[in-house]
Enzyme design. Structure first.
Site, PDB file in Angstrom:
ATOM      1  N   LYS A 150       0.861  -1.186   0.000  1.00 14.22           N
ATOM      2  CA  LYS A 150       0.000   0.000   0.000  1.00 14.22           C
ATOM      3  C   LYS A 150       0.891   1.229   0.000  1.00 14.22           C
ATOM      4  O   LYS A 150       1.447   1.612   1.022  1.00 14.22           O
ATOM      5  CB  LYS A 150      -0.923   0.012   1.221  1.00 14.22           C
ATOM      6  CG  LYS A 150      -2.212   0.674   0.919  1.00 14.22           C
ATOM      7  CD  LYS A 150      -2.659   1.950   1.552  1.00 14.22           C
ATOM      8  CE  LYS A 150      -1.949   2.838   2.454  1.00 14.22           C
ATOM      9  NZ  LYS A 150      -1.737   4.169   1.795  1.00 14.22           N
ATOM     10  N   GLU A 160       9.106   0.983  11.274  1.00 17.89           N
ATOM     11  CA  GLU A 160      10.182   1.976  11.168  1.00 17.89           C
ATOM     12  C   GLU A 160       9.478   3.317  11.303  1.00 17.89           C
ATOM     13  O   GLU A 160       8.701   3.699  10.418  1.00 17.89           O
ATOM     14  CB  GLU A 160      10.902   1.806   9.831  1.00 17.89           C
ATOM     15  CG  GLU A 160      12.301   2.347   9.854  1.00 17.89           C
ATOM     16  CD  GLU A 160      12.357   3.726   9.277  1.00 17.89           C
ATOM     17  OE1 GLU A 160      12.193   4.685  10.081  1.00 17.89           O
ATOM     18  OE2 GLU A 160      12.537   3.842   8.060  1.00 17.89           O
ATOM     19  N   CYS A 201      13.152  10.246   7.964  1.00 21.33           N
ATOM     20  CA  CYS A 201      12.956   9.798   9.345  1.00 21.33           C
ATOM     21  C   CYS A 201      14.253   9.888  10.141  1.00 21.33           C
ATOM     22  O   CYS A 201      14.219  10.042  11.352  1.00 21.33           O
ATOM     23  CB  CYS A 201      12.366   8.408   9.389  1.00 21.33           C
ATOM     24  SG  CYS A 201      13.187   7.296   8.270  1.00 21.33           S
ATOM     25  N   GLU A 227       9.103  15.651  16.303  1.00 26.16           N
ATOM     26  CA  GLU A 227       9.536  15.391  14.928  1.00 26.16           C
ATOM     27  C   GLU A 227       8.768  16.338  14.000  1.00 26.16           C
ATOM     28  O   GLU A 227       7.542  16.289  13.925  1.00 26.16           O
ATOM     29  CB  GLU A 227       9.261  13.939  14.530  1.00 26.16           C
ATOM     30  CG  GLU A 227       9.763  13.675  13.120  1.00 26.16           C
ATOM     31  CD  GLU A 227       9.575  12.250  12.656  1.00 26.16           C
ATOM     32  OE1 GLU A 227       8.499  11.689  12.873  1.00 26.16           O
ATOM     33  OE2 GLU A 227      10.523  11.706  12.052  1.00 26.16           O
TER      34      GLU A 227
HETATM   35  P1  ADP Z   1       2.654  10.663   7.159  1.00 26.56           P
HETATM   36  O1  ADP Z   1       2.025  11.550   8.172  1.00 26.56           O
HETATM   37  O2  ADP Z   1       4.085  10.876   6.988  1.00 26.56           O
HETATM   38  O3  ADP Z   1       1.872  10.590   5.878  1.00 26.56           O
HETATM   39  P2  ADP Z   1       1.537   8.238   8.056  1.00 26.56           P
HETATM   40  O4  ADP Z   1       2.001   7.391   9.182  1.00 26.56           O
HETATM   41  O5  ADP Z   1       0.223   8.916   8.196  1.00 26.56           O
HETATM   42  O6  ADP Z   1       2.684   9.227   7.784  1.00 26.56           O
HETATM   43  O7  ADP Z   1       1.493   7.404   6.708  1.00 26.56           O
HETATM   44  C1  ADP Z   1       2.385   6.395   6.335  1.00 26.56           C
HETATM   45  C2  ADP Z   1       1.610   5.302   5.628  1.00 26.56           C
HETATM   46  O8  ADP Z   1       0.673   4.736   6.533  1.00 26.56           O
HETATM   47  C3  ADP Z   1       0.781   5.782   4.427  1.00 26.56           C
HETATM   48  O9  ADP Z   1       0.803   4.780   3.419  1.00 26.56           O
HETATM   49  C4  ADP Z   1      -0.606   5.917   5.017  1.00 26.56           C
HETATM   50  O10 ADP Z   1      -1.634   5.811   4.059  1.00 26.56           O
HETATM   51  C5  ADP Z   1      -0.635   4.744   5.974  1.00 26.56           C
HETATM   52  N1  ADP Z   1      -1.602   4.855   7.074  1.00 26.56           N
HETATM   53  C6  ADP Z   1      -2.036   5.975   7.688  1.00 26.56           C
HETATM   54  N2  ADP Z   1      -2.939   5.670   8.645  1.00 26.56           N
HETATM   55  C7  ADP Z   1      -3.069   4.321   8.648  1.00 26.56           C
HETATM   56  C8  ADP Z   1      -3.854   3.387   9.408  1.00 26.56           C
HETATM   57  N3  ADP Z   1      -4.682   3.779  10.364  1.00 26.56           N
HETATM   58  N4  ADP Z   1      -3.732   2.080   9.137  1.00 26.56           N
HETATM   59  C9  ADP Z   1      -2.876   1.654   8.176  1.00 26.56           C
HETATM   60  N5  ADP Z   1      -2.133   2.465   7.424  1.00 26.56           N
HETATM   61  C10 ADP Z   1      -2.220   3.793   7.649  1.00 26.56           C
END
Ligand code: ADP
Length: 494
Positions: free
Chosen positions: A191, A266, A300, A397
């Site tokens: 994803k 990570e 990161c 961060e």
């Molecule tokens: P950022 O704020 O840097 O976008 P995120 O942690 O929100 O970081 O996103 C990193 C990845 O995790 C993306 O692919 C995002 O779509 C996915 N993501 C965000 N929320 C969820 C969730 N609740 N469950 C699974 N994947 C998620």
């Protein structure tokens, strides 16, 4: 800060997006709902592609495809060496298309083309190639158990893996997860981040071209709360590998308790970069500069806290601020550009709020601190001096081009302050005294310590975090542990 020529109104003449639909079971297809979402270019803010929006229904199909590919398809029965050979071929195809991949990454992410060409794309291919070499080297052990028994271990693929990746290094992050997963013989559902799905989709097409069978790599773009969450909860998924914000990591960890999925994380960081008074000052300034401003601070392991010895503090701040003021910011397609936009409006707003907070809390902004251009998500490389440990810009961060420079006087003090954070991803120390370098290395609670360098990441070297920065390791031999189960086999000898 040097701005390059005016920004283009549109990249219409550069838009060339090979794939925008879901890849499931070897076929590119629309989402079950028929919905799409816009992929936005962060320079022009124009829509560059409408991408199929996967959700739970598509994840269900992808899990079926990945399960079949593992249990019934050729992948599960394939010789490990043949698996490695197909992966090598895939890496070659990525390498052969480096320029086009780099342009697509720049279009989707906004990073300078020099960075996409210098790191993202070649390192993605190198990572796949490195892990391809491991495919036929995952050996078990014979174990000297007591009694009339012969015991040995086998390393088997963990199964169907859900790989959830962020937008900062889109293709490279895909490779960090797909590489060890495929080498171990797993099948996958990737994803990509909703901001940057394009390079992964094209790489998925090339994987098929390389001969990696349908269903081994499925790619479902979509939002985290829908597609991502469905992947995390799905009982048919054996493992989740996640890179992203620590708060998302916490949600995902909590959501996997009932299925006891294997997990690797990570997460974020607030990495300390410690500069002693005996360091080569110019090299340390350059290093600290690259440590924070690479990829517009969207990294990161960004060295966002520079701890500088009090006797060189003023000179260091001056040199660093001067360098920041000369960074070339502008159109990322221009090969002379060093600094592009942030990924999206939300990140832009968050970073600007932190800059404001830094000023309000009494830090001194010695370079940058403002938006650049009236369109696109550009923020000038920003340097704060006189930062105190409890200011928000020193604790949180920010994931943007904001450096906090703190002053220290002794080794023990700086180790303790560097560790006074919930994170523990990366760190660095600059000194010409090898004993001091190792005293600090031993004292730091971080998954990586760089000595007189920064941001050196190699496919062969494990990468990951202590504390809130993660669980498990990616890259290197250790990454394979996360994609294999150990099976102990004991036979009665008569
Ligand atoms: P950022 O704020 O840097 O976008 P995120 O942690 O929100 O970081 O996103 C990193 C990845 O995790 C993306 O692919 C995002 O779509 C996915 N993501 C965000 N929320 C969820 C969730 N609740 N469950 C699974 N994947 C998620």
């Amino acid at each position: 800060m040097t701005e390059t020529a005016k920004l283009p109104e549109s990249y219409a003449n550069l838009i060339n997006v090979p794939r925008t639909s879901l890849l499931i079971d070897g076929r590119f297809q629309s989402s079950q709902s028929g919905k799409t979402f816009d992929s936005i270019n962060p320079v022009t803010e124009e829509v560059i592609a409408q991408v199929a929006e996967g959700d739970a229904a598509d994840i269900d199909l992808a899990v079926i495809a990945a399960t079949n590919a593992l249990q019934e398809g050729p992948w599960g029965k394939m010789d490990a060496r043949e698996r490695g050979r197909l992966m090598m071929k895939w890496a070659d195809l990525i390498d052969q298309n480096q320029e086009a991949f780099a342009r697509l990454e720049v279009l989707d992410n906004g990073k300078p083309i020099v960075e996409a060409l210098g790191y993202d794309i070649p390192s993605a291919a190198a990572t796949v190639r490195y892990f391809a070499g491991w495919a036929d080297k995952l050996e078990g052990k014979t174990i000297p158990t007591s009694g009339p028994y012969f015991t040995h271990t086998r390393r088997e693929p963990v199964g169907v893996c859900g790989l959830i990746i962020p937008w900062n290094f889109p293709l490279a992050m895909a490779a960090w997860k797909l590489g060890p997963a495929l080498a171990a013989g797993c099948t996958t559902i990737l994803k990509p981040a909703e901001q940057t799905p394009l390079t992964a989709l094209w790489a998925g097409e090339l994987a098929l071209e390389a001969g990696i069978p349908p269903g081994v790599i499925n790619i479902v773009p979509g939002y985290g709360e829908t597609a991502g969450a469905a992947l995390v909860k799905h009982p048919g998924v054996d493992k989740i590998a996640f890179t992203g914000e620590h708060t998302t990591g916490q949600i995902i960890k909590a959501a996997t308790t009932d299925t006891m999925k294997r997990m690797t994380f990570e997460l974020g960081g607030k990495s300390p970069n410690i500069v002693f008074d005996d360091a080569n000052l110019d090299e340390a300034v350059d290093g600290a500069f690259g440590a924070i401003f690479l990829n517009q601070g969207q990294n990161c392991c960004a060295g966002s806290r520079a701890f500088v010895h009090e006797s060189i503090y003023t000179e260091f701040v001056e040199k660093l601020a001067d360098k920041a003021s000369r960074r070339v910011i502008g159109d990322p397609f221009n090969p002379g550009t060093e600094h592009g936009p942030q990924i999206d409006r939300a990140q832009f707003d968050k970073i600007m709020q932190y800059i404001e907070l830094g000023r309000q809390q009494g830090a001194q902004c010695v370079s940058g601190g403002q938006r650049v251009f009236d369109r696109g998500y550009f923020i000038a490389p920003t340097v704060f001096s006189e930062v105190k440990d409890d200011m928000a810009i020193a604790t949180d961060e920010i994931f943007g081009p904001v450096l906090s420079i703190l002053k220290f006087s002794s080794t023990d003090e700086v180790i303790s302050r560097a560790n006074d954070t919930q994170f523990g991803l990366s760190s660095a120390v600059w000194t010409q005294d090898i004993d001091k370098a190792y005293t600090v290395t031993e004292g730091l609670k971080a998954g990586t310590v760089w000595i007189n360098c920064y941001n050196i990441v190699d496919p062969a070297a494990p990468f990951g975090g202590f504390k809130m920065s993660g669980l498990g390791r990616e890259l290197g031999e250790q990454a394979l542990d996360a994609y294999t189960e150990t099976k102990t086999v004991t036979q009665l000898r008569k």
